[in-house]
Write a protein that holds these residues in place. Sequence first.
Motif, short mmCIF file in Angstrom:
data_model
loop_
_atom_site.label_atom_id
_atom_site.label_comp_id
_atom_site.label_asym_id
_atom_site.label_seq_id
_atom_site.Cartn_x
_atom_site.Cartn_y
_atom_site.Cartn_z
N ALA A 177 -5.12 -3.93 60.42
CA ALA A 177 -6.05 -4.72 61.25
C ALA A 177 -6.25 -3.93 62.54
O ALA A 177 -5.47 -4.05 63.48
CB ALA A 177 -5.49 -6.10 61.53
N ASN A 178 -7.29 -3.07 62.55
CA ASN A 178 -7.29 -2.00 63.54
C ASN A 178 -8.36 -2.13 64.63
O ASN A 178 -8.67 -1.18 65.32
CB ASN A 178 -7.39 -0.63 62.85
N MET A 179 -8.92 -3.35 64.79
CA MET A 179 -9.79 -3.57 65.94
C MET A 179 -9.03 -4.37 66.99
O MET A 179 -7.86 -4.68 66.82
CB MET A 179 -11.06 -4.24 65.47
N GLU A 180 -9.71 -4.70 68.10
CA GLU A 180 -8.99 -5.22 69.25
C GLU A 180 -8.08 -6.40 68.91
O GLU A 180 -6.94 -6.48 69.37
CB GLU A 180 -10.02 -5.62 70.32
N ALA A 181 -8.58 -7.33 68.09
CA ALA A 181 -7.81 -8.53 67.78
C ALA A 181 -6.53 -8.18 67.01
O ALA A 181 -5.46 -8.74 67.28
CB ALA A 181 -8.66 -9.51 66.97
N GLY A 182 -6.64 -7.25 66.08
CA GLY A 182 -5.48 -6.85 65.30
C GLY A 182 -4.43 -6.16 66.16
O GLY A 182 -3.23 -6.34 65.99
N LEU A 183 -4.90 -5.38 67.14
CA LEU A 183 -3.99 -4.69 68.05
C LEU A 183 -3.28 -5.68 68.96
O LEU A 183 -2.06 -5.61 69.16
CB LEU A 183 -4.76 -3.66 68.89
N ALA A 184 -4.04 -6.63 69.51
CA ALA A 184 -3.45 -7.65 70.39
C ALA A 184 -2.41 -8.46 69.62
O ALA A 184 -1.33 -8.75 70.13
CB ALA A 184 -4.54 -8.57 70.95
N SER A 185 -2.75 -8.78 68.38
CA SER A 185 -1.83 -9.56 67.56
C SER A 185 -0.52 -8.79 67.31
O SER A 185 0.57 -9.35 67.41
CB SER A 185 -2.51 -9.89 66.24
N ALA A 186 -0.64 -7.49 67.01
CA ALA A 186 0.55 -6.68 66.74
C ALA A 186 1.47 -6.65 67.96
O ALA A 186 2.69 -6.77 67.85
CB ALA A 186 0.15 -5.27 66.35
#
Length: 411
Positions: free
Chosen positions: A89-98
Amino acid sequence: MGKLPLRARLATTVGGAAGRVSRMSGRGDGAVIGGAVGLRMEPDLLRLLAAGRQIVLVTGTNGKTTTTRLITAALEALGQEVASNAFGANMEAGLASALGRAPDAQHAVLETDERFLPAVIEATSPKVVTLLNLSRDQMDRAAEIWLIARRWREALAAADCLVIANADDPLIAWAAGAARQVTWVAAGQEWHEDSWCCPECGSHLQRDAAGWRCGECPFTRPPTPWVLDGACVIDPLGQVRELNLALPGRANRSNAVVALAVADAFGITVDQALPALQQVSSVAGRYTLVERGGCQVRLLLAKNPAGWLEAFDVLTKGATPVLLSVNAQVPDGKDTSWLWDVDYRLLRGRPVLVAGERRLDLAVRLEADQVDFVLVDGLDDAIAKAGSGELDVIANYTAFQRIRAVLGRTA
Ligand SMILES: [Zn+2]
């Protein structure tokens, strides 16, 4: 977590809850929806969650997910938790979630979508940016990937980070060349079709055993302290070690050498990192061996022409049957003309089965390359018609997800 402002803490908590609901309802691993809810509440969430951590960003057309996994494994050799968006999940939301899911991790390794790299560099102030390769993906054409490279170049010129970059890809070398500090890796490039022109002046690039250079301007392949040499890595001191990875193929050896160079930037030696890389055997379902109806099925993902070339390199030697499955949903790109960019002649003499929504497009392409094949209706039909104890499967994005669903795998 205690250092986060109240609003960001709330956004992370609510986002996390949304992610859990999404997971419980079986709609994916929850990373994107959790991050998206959090970002809606606090647009600066990524910046706040990244603050004070040592972050590695990983981008490129192919190999992002695997390289992210390998770098994470290497950094875990430090004995500490590492935050990562392991499932791509490599867009902003996926990064924030990680980052939100690992509030105490001092290190983070984040796969980053090519188009979002400049914004993510700005938001996360990474210690290391890793650039793997750039080639056409789905609908992209040469002019578009040049524009992406130019945006990277501008972002990296303004950033204070170490760039670890593949010197064998001229577009990557050009994008990284503007950065203040670069560690070059001879990671190889099998796919040359998107880099015949000099990114600097547009002239024809010349290639020989020493690499590539522009015939008109001074742009040339930089010297490389890290080298992938066959099955071995050569480190900056000239020491040669065999990689011995569990992951198959040249592309993964290339990813591993990049991961070793990143680990070195964190003071982790090759001798410390390599055993961790050797443990990695499957990445987000890829390369997994799954038993189905008495057949050992191995799944390979190939999203674009360069990816198909890499997948062919990984096929089991000999005459193991291979199932090719191609869809043309939005995530795959609606246009299948890229099928004509791939050389399928390597498959001659091997039993080939063809499935997917666009199997007829692929069939026409295989006929043109004089590759014999059988049309099938999905995985189980392929297993039945192949009549072998083994089956390699190469599929593009949604076809890959479909087969994983048939096999009952969701993570
Ligand atoms: Zn030039």
